[in-house]
Enzyme design. Structure first.
Site, PDB file in Angstrom:
ATOM      1  N   SER A 161       0.917  -1.170  -0.174  1.00 36.47           N
ATOM      2  CA  SER A 161       0.056  -0.001  -0.093  1.00 36.47           C
ATOM      3  C   SER A 161       0.704   1.220   0.096  1.00 36.47           C
ATOM      4  O   SER A 161       0.377   2.353  -0.257  1.00 36.47           O
ATOM      5  CB  SER A 161      -0.874  -0.009   1.184  1.00 36.47           C
ATOM      6  OG  SER A 161      -0.285  -0.074   2.416  1.00 36.47           O
TER       7      SER A 161
ATOM      8  N   HIS B 274      -5.461  -3.773  -2.745  1.00 37.97           N
ATOM      9  CA  HIS B 274      -4.920  -2.913  -3.836  1.00 37.97           C
ATOM     10  C   HIS B 274      -4.629  -3.693  -5.054  1.00 37.97           C
ATOM     11  O   HIS B 274      -3.994  -3.308  -6.165  1.00 37.97           O
ATOM     12  CB  HIS B 274      -3.765  -1.942  -3.386  1.00 37.97           C
ATOM     13  CG  HIS B 274      -3.860  -1.271  -2.316  1.00 37.97           C
ATOM     14  ND1 HIS B 274      -4.422  -0.013  -2.421  1.00 37.97           N
ATOM     15  CD2 HIS B 274      -3.670  -1.514  -0.882  1.00 37.97           C
ATOM     16  CE1 HIS B 274      -4.531   0.645  -1.117  1.00 37.97           C
ATOM     17  NE2 HIS B 274      -3.857  -0.186  -0.247  1.00 37.97           N
TER      18      HIS B 274
ATOM     19  N   LYS C  56     -12.014   0.492  -1.641  1.00 34.34           N
ATOM     20  CA  LYS C  56     -10.962   1.228  -2.671  1.00 34.34           C
ATOM     21  C   LYS C  56     -11.421   1.193  -3.887  1.00 34.34           C
ATOM     22  O   LYS C  56     -12.450   1.982  -4.373  1.00 34.34           O
ATOM     23  CB  LYS C  56      -9.758   0.410  -2.333  1.00 34.34           C
ATOM     24  CG  LYS C  56      -9.121   0.730  -0.955  1.00 34.34           C
ATOM     25  CD  LYS C  56      -8.048   0.307  -0.637  1.00 34.34           C
ATOM     26  CE  LYS C  56      -7.488  -0.106   0.912  1.00 34.34           C
ATOM     27  NZ  LYS C  56      -7.963   1.157   1.850  1.00 34.34           N
TER      28      LYS C  56
HETATM   29  C1  LIG Z   1      -3.608  -3.332   2.370  1.00 35.61           C
HETATM   30  C2  LIG Z   1      -4.590  -2.850   3.224  1.00 35.61           C
HETATM   31  N1  LIG Z   1      -5.256  -3.775   4.062  1.00 35.61           N
HETATM   32  C3  LIG Z   1      -6.375  -3.325   4.532  1.00 35.61           C
HETATM   33  C4  LIG Z   1      -6.878  -1.942   4.797  1.00 35.61           C
HETATM   34  C5  LIG Z   1      -7.946  -1.494   5.407  1.00 35.61           C
HETATM   35  O1  LIG Z   1      -9.016  -1.321   4.542  1.00 35.61           O
HETATM   36  P1  LIG Z   1     -10.461  -0.441   5.106  1.00 35.61           P
HETATM   37  O2  LIG Z   1      -9.839   0.995   4.894  1.00 35.61           O
HETATM   38  O3  LIG Z   1     -11.386  -0.933   4.005  1.00 35.61           O
HETATM   39  O4  LIG Z   1     -10.538  -0.745   6.620  1.00 35.61           O
HETATM   40  C6  LIG Z   1      -6.065  -1.029   3.924  1.00 35.61           C
HETATM   41  C7  LIG Z   1      -6.427   0.113   3.963  1.00 35.61           C
HETATM   42  O5  LIG Z   1      -5.681   1.213   3.694  1.00 35.61           O
HETATM   43  C8  LIG Z   1      -4.888  -1.453   3.125  1.00 35.61           C
HETATM   44  O6  LIG Z   1      -4.149  -0.602   2.259  1.00 35.61           O
END
Ligand SMILES: Cc1ncc(COP(=O)(O)O)c(C=O)c1O
Length: 402
Positions: free
Chosen positions: A191, A219, A250
């Site tokens: 991310s 992602h 996302k």
């Molecule tokens: C790789 C990853 N996993 C999990 C999440 C958490 O997701 P959410 O924003 O839907 O709670 C994010 C959020 O930025 C993320 O980038």
């Protein structure tokens, strides 16, 4: 600040953070939490009365505001209202939730799927439900914070390996005592860096050492694979992940998280994971929007192709302008700045020229590796991307980075 005249570690922590924020605000270096008043197609936004190019959004395929998705959300409100007033196991499950989970399972090519109220909560609850104190969990060092928190919460022995270093992963797998349960967890696309995990090798090692494999596809859904189905499609290795985790926040323009996998795994999570049992169900509008968004991805495959083109233009263009975009191959494009201050200044100048980018600084990334974390979407036009890159170049020159 006066909390009944308390002066302890808690108050010191609060003061230290708030002072850091105030100092940044006074120096016009604080650009977090800005209210956006209009989302003009997602690629442009209105902030404090100014239209800006949006280069910090996760709406990779530009689905935010899509007429079919909006219509589904509105119809769900008309039919069910705005809340669910209950947890899924009791009175909270609507036919919509089941339809959403069936849609996700079909999209991800699995027998079944389960949804939770956020991606963050999904990682917390799934890892801590699957693992206990006598088990082992092995993570890439750059895995998302929600995975790290889930590992800590599980109480399992927590081993980490250097980012995308497959020798280090194998070494960790060899350290696990024979007979112990072990789960390897990786992000598909990282991310903060935008690079892709060495998936074929991770799969090979999990097979060799009989480890479970969980992949966070936050992602990669909509981003990787010809039809946007994610990392398995990208590598032509369908069906090799045991626990396919993703978010609905996302590419999917809603909120929530999910796990897709074998029916037995999902049934277990439905009856054992605390975030499912003790937290309210997704609101109807969210469930309906998410379901239709998966359908739109498949019905409008040009979106995935255009995202690839835009990502390539953005990465190549920034490199040509002299920036270090690290190892990215996707729509997440880091622009390495070095110190936190440099990243803050790059943000300030870019935003003053109506390019909405944001800095990522320590502790979210290692000290000295602060960056702009820019993203590009399907909805950006090539000329807009060129203009945005010229602004970033201007900022880089102004602070002597280029
Ligand atoms: C790789 C990853 N996993 C999990 C999440 C958490 O997701 P959410 O924003 O839907 O709670 C994010 C959020 O930025 C993320 O980038």
């Amino acid at each position: 600040m006066d909390f009944n005249e308390v002066d302890d570690a808690v108050i010191q922590r609060i003061r230290a953070m708030n002072e850091r924020v105030e100092q940044a605000q006074e120096a016009d270096l604080y650009y977090y939490n800005q209210p956006i008043s209009e989302l003009r197609g997602g690629a442009r936004v209105l902030v404090r009365g100014r239209e800006m190019g949006m280069y910090a959004s996760y709406s990779y395929l530009g689905l935010i505001g899509h007429p079919r998705i909006n219509a589904a959300a509105k119809a769900a409100v008309d039919r069910y209202g705005t809340g669910t007033h209950g947890v899924r196991s009791l009175a909270g499950t609507l036919t919509l939730h089941r339809e959403l989970e069936e849609t996700i399972a079909a999209f991800k090519g699995t027998e079944s799927a389960i949804t939770y109220s956020s991606g963050y909560v999904t990682n917390l609850t799934v890892v801590s439900t699957l693992l206990g104190r006598n088990d082992y969990v092995i993570c890439d060092k750059l895995n998302h914070a929600s995975i790290v928190d889930g590992c800590l919460m599980s109480g399992a022995k927590f081993l980490r390996f250097n980012h995308n270093d497959m020798q280090a992963l194998e070494h960790r797998l060899q350290q696990v005592p024979a007979g112990s349960a072990k789960l390897v967890i990786v992000d598909s696309v990282f991310s903060m860096d935008g690079d892709i995990i060495n998936f074929p090798k991770v799969v090979e090692l999990c097979r060799k050492y009989k480890a479970w494999l969980m992949v966070d596809e936050a992602h990669s859904v909509g981003v990787l694979g010809k039809t946007g189905r994610g990392i398995e499609e990208h590598f032509g290795m369908e069906g090799v992940i045991d626990v396919k985790m993703g978010t609905l926040s996302k590419t999917i323009p809603a909120v929530g998280g999910y796990v897709a996998g074998k029916k037995d795994l999902i049934e277990y999570l439905r009856h054992a994971s605390r975030a499912y049992i003790f937290s309210a169900a997704l609101p109807p509008a969210v469930a309906a929007a998410a379901k239709v968004a998966f359908e739109v991805i498949l019905d409008e495959p040009w979106r995935v192709g255009k995202l690839c083109e835009n990502s390539k233009q953005f990465i190549d263009g920034l490199k040509q302008r002299g920036f270090d975009t690290m190892a990215t191959e996707t729509a997440i494009v880091p622009v390495l700045c070095g110190s936190d201050e440099m990243a803050y200044m790059m943000t300030r100048i870019s935003q003053h020229h109506d390019v909405f980018v944001l800095p990522v600084v320590s502790p979210a990334v290692p000290p000295g590796l602060a960056r702009l974390r820019a993203t590009v979407t399907t909805n950006h036009e090539p000329e807009e991307i060129e203009q945005a890159m010229d602004v970033i170049l201007l900022a880089g020159k102004e602070i002597g980075m280029i």
